[in-house]
Design a protein around this motif. Structure first.
Motif, short mmCIF file in Angstrom:
data_model
loop_
_atom_site.label_atom_id
_atom_site.label_comp_id
_atom_site.label_asym_id
_atom_site.label_seq_id
_atom_site.Cartn_x
_atom_site.Cartn_y
_atom_site.Cartn_z
N ARG A 132 -39.98 -22.41 -30.82
CA ARG A 132 -39.84 -23.39 -29.74
C ARG A 132 -39.97 -22.70 -28.39
O ARG A 132 -39.65 -21.51 -28.27
CB ARG A 132 -38.46 -24.05 -29.82
CG ARG A 132 -38.31 -24.91 -31.07
CD ARG A 132 -37.51 -26.13 -30.80
NE ARG A 132 -37.37 -26.92 -32.01
CZ ARG A 132 -36.28 -27.60 -32.32
NH1 ARG A 132 -35.23 -27.59 -31.49
NH2 ARG A 132 -36.21 -28.32 -33.41
N SER A 181 -38.92 -21.80 -24.59
CA SER A 181 -37.60 -21.44 -24.09
C SER A 181 -37.73 -21.10 -22.60
O SER A 181 -38.77 -21.36 -21.99
CB SER A 181 -37.14 -20.24 -24.91
OG SER A 181 -35.94 -19.73 -24.45
N SER A 226 -35.20 -25.97 -25.29
CA SER A 226 -35.72 -25.68 -26.64
C SER A 226 -35.43 -26.82 -27.62
O SER A 226 -35.17 -26.58 -28.80
CB SER A 226 -35.11 -24.39 -27.18
OG SER A 226 -35.20 -23.38 -26.22
N ASP A 256 -30.32 -19.60 -33.56
CA ASP A 256 -31.33 -19.46 -32.51
C ASP A 256 -31.46 -17.97 -32.19
O ASP A 256 -30.49 -17.32 -31.83
CB ASP A 256 -30.89 -20.19 -31.23
CG ASP A 256 -30.98 -21.70 -31.36
OD1 ASP A 256 -31.51 -22.19 -32.36
OD2 ASP A 256 -30.51 -22.39 -30.43
#
Ligand SMILES: Nc1ncnc2c1ncn2[C@@H]1O[C@H](COP(=O)(O)OP(=O)(O)OP(=O)(O)O)[C@@H](O)[C@H]1O
Ligand SMILES: O=P(O)(O)O[C@H]1[C@H](OP(=O)(O)O)[C@@H](OP(=O)(O)O)[C@@H](O)[C@@H](O)[C@@H]1OP(=O)(O)O
Ligand SMILES: [Mg+2]
Ligand SMILES: [Mg+2]
Length: 310
Positions: free
Chosen positions: A222, A224, A246, A289
């Motif tokens: 994703r 960021s 994100s 994450d």
């Protein structure tokens, strides 16, 4: 079945009988009772998933929160993501009375992730240095009260700017996802404790969401926050609220990324990390994450762990 070119009628009849028995007695269904917020139900329990699950013999049934849990079901699995002490007690009591039911997951273990300090503690305790990479957590500190003391506390702790300020408690509310980027320690006094102040780690603007479902691991990329340069840090002061950079809408899986930024973390490292955390956290349904420190090949930071994300 053919014997010497002829059909053996007896055997054929037997075969048909076995087959029809198999059809009349489908395998036992796995019944999953779920207790989810309406938002979670909408994002997770989509009609397509219910159909796929049904074809695999899994049936989802909504738990009625106004009736005793033991009167419902019987369930093979209870899947839940609801906050509150009352629900925690309901589920703990139910698990004690029904040890045969798989509760995903134990409320205590989920609660451990509701605090941004305790959620990363198990990662900090790990030593994965021999696994194709290093996994750390950013340096961070907790501010419980008195925002006026923040500049002094930050200097005393030797935290390096910029800092990400995150609400200490994650309780599923939008407010617990309100994050700020601070370019100087004095402006942090504007914020409302309790907070975690975490060093910002430059990572080339790409984050890895590592989903762990039991023994399965799925990684997605994703977008960021971009890197903060030294020059920018010298020039800028203040704290800036930033949106949910994100989120699911920020997929970078199809983006044309610089390979040194977009290359996924090594599989053996993820497998080890997932196995250790599953065990230490006592959870089967969570995501990590992770970011790669910019300019390195194999230095990773875990910055967030979420229980039962979609
Ligand atoms: N220490 C850090 N260094 C660099 N970027 C960070 C750091 N912490 C957070 N970020 C950025 O901020 C975003 C949100 O941070 P974080 O994941 O901690 O918040 P969250 O509200 O818990 O998010 P989620 O929606 O995943 O639960 C991250 O996806 C990343 O882009
Ligand atoms: O729906 P929920 O309340 O579980 O929200 C979760 C949200 O899922 P959604 O997509 O279903 O909204 C996730 O978003 P995506 O990264 O997948 O976009 C992620 O932000 C979690 O941290 C959230 O969990 P929370 O921290 O709030 O408990
Ligand atoms: Mg996150
Ligand atoms: Mg989170």
């Amino acid at each position: 079945m053919r014997i010497n070119g002829e059909i053996s009628h007896i055997e054929e009849e037997e075969e048909m009988q076995t087959l029809s028995l198999a059809i009349r007695q489908p395998e036992k269904l796995v019944v999953v009772g779920y207790a989810l917020t309406s938002k979670k139900k909408k994002s997770f329990l989509q009609p397509k998933l219910e159909v796929v699950a049904r074809n695999k013999g899994i049936l989802f049934i909504a738990i009625d929160l106004n009736r005793p849990l033991s009167d419902q079901g019987p369930f093979d699995v209870v899947l839940h993501k609801l906050s509150g002490k009352d629900w925690r007690e309901v589920i703990e009591d139910y698990q004690q009375k029904h040890p045969e039911v798989t509760v995903l997951d134990p409320p205590d273990a989920i609660h451990h992730l509701h605090n941004r300090q305790s959620m990363l503690q198990d990662v900090a305790d790990l030593n994965l240095s021999d696994c194709n990479g290093k996994v750390c957590i950013p340096r961070q500190m907790v501010i419980n009260k008195d925002p006026s003391s923040i500049p002094h506390e930050v200097t005393k702790a030797g935290l390096k700017l910029p800092l990400v300020a995150k609400p200490l408690v994650v309780d599923g509310t939008a407010k617990s996802h309100e994050l700020f980027l601070a370019y100087d320690q004095f402006s942090l006094s504007e914020l409302e404790p309790p907070l975690v102040l975490q060093e910002f780690v430059n990572h080339g603007g790409v984050l890895f969401k590592v989903y762990i479902v039991g023994e399965a691991i799925k990684v997605v990329r994703r977008f960021s926050l971009p890197n903060v340069s030294k020059r920018e840090l010298e020039k800028v002061t203040g704290v800036f609220r930033f949106p949910r950079v994100s989120s699911a809408a920020a997929s970078a899986d199809d983006a044309d990324l610089d390979p040194s930024v977009g290359e996924l973390p090594p599989r053996p490292l993820l497998e080890r990390l997932a196995r250790e955390l599953r065990c230490r956290l006592g959870l089967r349904l969570f995501n990590i994450d992770m970011i790669r420190e910019h300019g390195t090949k194999d230095v990773f930071y875990v910055i967030d762990i979420n229980y039962f994300p979609v």
